[in-house]
Design an enzyme around this catalytic site. Structure first.
Site, PDB file in Angstrom:
ATOM      1  N   HIS A   1       0.833  -1.206   0.000  1.00  0.00           N
ATOM      2  CA  HIS A   1       0.000   0.000   0.000  1.00  0.00           C
ATOM      3  C   HIS A   1       0.864   1.250   0.000  1.00  0.00           C
ATOM      4  O   HIS A   1       1.723   1.432   0.866  1.00  0.00           O
ATOM      5  CB  HIS A   1      -0.948  -0.019   1.204  1.00  0.00           C
ATOM      6  CG  HIS A   1      -2.004  -1.078   1.071  1.00  0.00           C
ATOM      7  ND1 HIS A   1      -2.444  -1.858   2.113  1.00  0.00           N
ATOM      8  CD2 HIS A   1      -2.694  -1.487  -0.031  1.00  0.00           C
ATOM      9  CE1 HIS A   1      -3.373  -2.694   1.666  1.00  0.00           C
ATOM     10  NE2 HIS A   1      -3.536  -2.494   0.365  1.00  0.00           N
TER      11      HIS A   1
ATOM     12  N   GLU B   1       1.740   3.673   3.063  1.00  0.00           N
ATOM     13  CA  GLU B   1       2.252   3.079   4.301  1.00  0.00           C
ATOM     14  C   GLU B   1       3.775   3.129   4.293  1.00  0.00           C
ATOM     15  O   GLU B   1       4.463   2.110   4.169  1.00  0.00           O
ATOM     16  CB  GLU B   1       1.677   1.663   4.440  1.00  0.00           C
ATOM     17  CG  GLU B   1       0.151   1.718   4.529  1.00  0.00           C
ATOM     18  CD  GLU B   1      -0.541   0.368   4.347  1.00  0.00           C
ATOM     19  OE1 GLU B   1       0.148  -0.674   4.348  1.00  0.00           O
ATOM     20  OE2 GLU B   1      -1.787   0.368   4.203  1.00  0.00           O
TER      21      GLU B   1
ATOM     22  N   HIS C   1       2.670  -3.758   6.767  1.00  0.00           N
ATOM     23  CA  HIS C   1       1.705  -2.717   6.442  1.00  0.00           C
ATOM     24  C   HIS C   1       1.688  -1.725   7.603  1.00  0.00           C
ATOM     25  O   HIS C   1       2.375  -1.908   8.609  1.00  0.00           O
ATOM     26  CB  HIS C   1       0.298  -3.328   6.285  1.00  0.00           C
ATOM     27  CG  HIS C   1       0.085  -4.090   5.012  1.00  0.00           C
ATOM     28  ND1 HIS C   1      -0.676  -3.613   3.979  1.00  0.00           N
ATOM     29  CD2 HIS C   1       0.540  -5.302   4.603  1.00  0.00           C
ATOM     30  CE1 HIS C   1      -0.695  -4.482   2.985  1.00  0.00           C
ATOM     31  NE2 HIS C   1       0.038  -5.530   3.332  1.00  0.00           N
TER      32      HIS C   1
ATOM     33  N   GLU D   1       0.956  -5.086  10.997  1.00  0.00           N
ATOM     34  CA  GLU D   1       0.557  -3.680  10.898  1.00  0.00           C
ATOM     35  C   GLU D   1       1.408  -2.891  11.900  1.00  0.00           C
ATOM     36  O   GLU D   1       1.326  -3.099  13.109  1.00  0.00           O
ATOM     37  CB  GLU D   1      -0.935  -3.519  11.229  1.00  0.00           C
ATOM     38  CG  GLU D   1      -1.873  -4.263  10.275  1.00  0.00           C
ATOM     39  CD  GLU D   1      -2.188  -3.476   8.987  1.00  0.00           C
ATOM     40  OE1 GLU D   1      -1.647  -2.370   8.789  1.00  0.00           O
ATOM     41  OE2 GLU D   1      -3.000  -4.010   8.190  1.00  0.00           O
TER      42      GLU D   1
HETATM   43  O1  0X9 Z   1      -6.670  -3.962   4.300  1.00  0.00           O
HETATM   44  C1  0X9 Z   1      -5.539  -4.430   4.207  1.00  0.00           C
HETATM   45  O2  0X9 Z   1      -5.069  -4.828   3.150  1.00  0.00           O
HETATM   46  C2  0X9 Z   1      -4.659  -4.521   5.450  1.00  0.00           C
HETATM   47  N1  0X9 Z   1      -4.819  -3.372   6.286  1.00  0.00           N
HETATM   48  S1  0X9 Z   1      -4.280  -1.892   5.755  1.00  0.00           S
HETATM   49  O3  0X9 Z   1      -4.728  -0.879   6.693  1.00  0.00           O
HETATM   50  N2  0X9 Z   1      -2.687  -1.882   5.804  1.00  0.00           N
HETATM   51  O4  0X9 Z   1      -4.735  -1.675   4.422  1.00  0.00           O
HETATM   52  C3  0X9 Z   1      -5.058  -5.731   6.256  1.00  0.00           C
HETATM   53  C4  0X9 Z   1      -5.030  -6.992   5.499  1.00  0.00           C
HETATM   54  C5  0X9 Z   1      -5.299  -8.150   6.406  1.00  0.00           C
HETATM   55  N3  0X9 Z   1      -6.320  -8.986   5.918  1.00  0.00           N
HETATM   56  C6  0X9 Z   1      -7.631  -8.858   6.292  1.00  0.00           C
HETATM   57  N4  0X9 Z   1      -8.027  -7.944   7.108  1.00  0.00           N
HETATM   58  N5  0X9 Z   1      -8.447  -9.762   5.840  1.00  0.00           N
HETATM   59 ZN    ZN Z   2      -1.703  -1.883   3.988  1.00  0.00          ZN
END
Ligand code: 0X9
Ligand code: ZN
Length: 311
Positions: free
Chosen positions: A66, A69, A193, A269
């Site tokens: 992302h 980040e 992330h 994260e």
């Molecule tokens: O949304 C995402 O891709 C990740 N969080 S972020 O804030 N960095 O964008 C989390 C991905 C983890 N997977 C799930 N939550 N299913």
């Molecule tokens: Zn992310």
């Protein structure tokens, strides 16, 4: 403050330069590899670190799926740097003999450049979609259970922040990771992330627990140990939980690495914990402490996997 931060975080160009310097300083143990090219033609780079014996267990660390980040570039970069610069010291020397560490700190260089130069809070890659909007979410584009959800956190609408793309692995950035992981057969993966300070493990696509009890217990155990190691450095709490507990998504990185290869797979994260603490905008004076607290967890992950018998 904005310009200052941009200088202390890596751009695609300064990252490439510094990875190249690491490889040139220690050609005996480090090799810079272009694993693919982004939509705009930027190299997607990985540093391979190890004595190059072949047949040894390998571990993969990735960053910056992302764009916004930024800290998720710095943590894996600093890991690569430390492994190379301290390659002759115990215990790193023995890890680099019995195993291999691969580090790809910037999987989404186009998005990252766009975040630096144009829109600080850009998330996706820079695909031009059929409807004229930009970007596929690279962390929804992997090919395990791809596209099975249609929710705000995993969307089929191209202009949405979490657009899954037209098909699994439609993007060169995820293709690069797919091809690397398919070739190298890693023993485990961590993808960085931000933000929220969490240690996430599969599944993301369902709230059902992983059916294989041994795998589940192994990942829960590793996540808890990482939490303890991280907390021991600066007291920050990174909460371990299944990805779907954060919110449901299909096609994320770790569902694919675990679902396809059955290897321990974590999404970490990083700082900060909350939006109020800055969210995606982490002050550059927190780069080093964020790396410091993640170092023992990353090291433990390497140690566990490179000293285990090759599968
Ligand atoms: O949304 C995402 O891709 C990740 N969080 S972020 O804030 N960095 O964008 C989390 C991905 C983890 N997977 C799930 N939550 N299913
Ligand atoms: Zn992310």
């Amino acid at each position: 403050a904005r310009a200052e931060a941009a200088e202390q975080y890596h751009s695609a160009a300064t990252l490439e330069e510094e990875l190249r310097q690491l490889a040139e300083a220690r050609p005996d143990i480090a090799e810079l590899i272009e694993i693919g090219r982004s939509i705009e033609g930027r190299p997607i780079l990985a540093l391979r670190i190890g004595d190059r014996r072949g047949g040894v267990p390998k571990v993969l660390f990735m960053g910056c799926h992302h764009a916004r980040e930024w800290i998720a570039v710095e943590v894996p970069f600093l890991l690569a740097k430390e492994l190379v610069e301290r390659a002759d010291e115990a215990p790193i020397a023995s890890w680099l003999t019995s195993g291999e560490v691969w580090v790809a700190p910037m999987v989404n260089p186009d998005g990252h450049e766009h975040s630096r130069a144009q829109e600080r809070l850009w998330r996706k890659n820079r695909r031009r979609n059929d409807d004229g909007s930009f970007g596929v979410d690279p962390n929804r584009n992997y090919g395990y259970m791809w596209g099975i959800l249609d929710v705000p956190t995993s969307s089929h609408v191209p202009s949405d922040e979490t657009y899954v793309g037209p098909r699994a692995f439609s993007e060169p950035e995820t293709q690069a990771v797919r091809d690397l992981v398919g070739c190298e057969r890693f023993a485990g993966v961590i993808t960085y992330h931000s933000y929220s300070q969490l240690i996430l493990y599969p599944w993301g696509y369902t709230e059902k627990p992983i059916p294989d009890v041994q795998h589940r217990e192994q990942m829960v155990g590793m996540a808890k140990e990482m939490q303890t190691l991280i907390q021991g450095v600066h007291g920050k709490i990174y909460v371990p939980q299944p990805s779907s507990e954060l919110y449901p998504t299909a096609g994320d990185t770790t569902d694919w690495t675990y679902g396809t290869y059955g290897i321990p797979s974590f999404t970490v994260e990083l700082r900060p914990r909350t939006f109020q603490e800055g969210g995606f905008i982490l002050p550059p004076d927190q780069i080093l402490p964020t790396w410091e607290e993640n170092r023992p967890a990353a090291f433990r992950f390497i140690e566990q996997l490179v000293t285990a018998p090759v599968a």
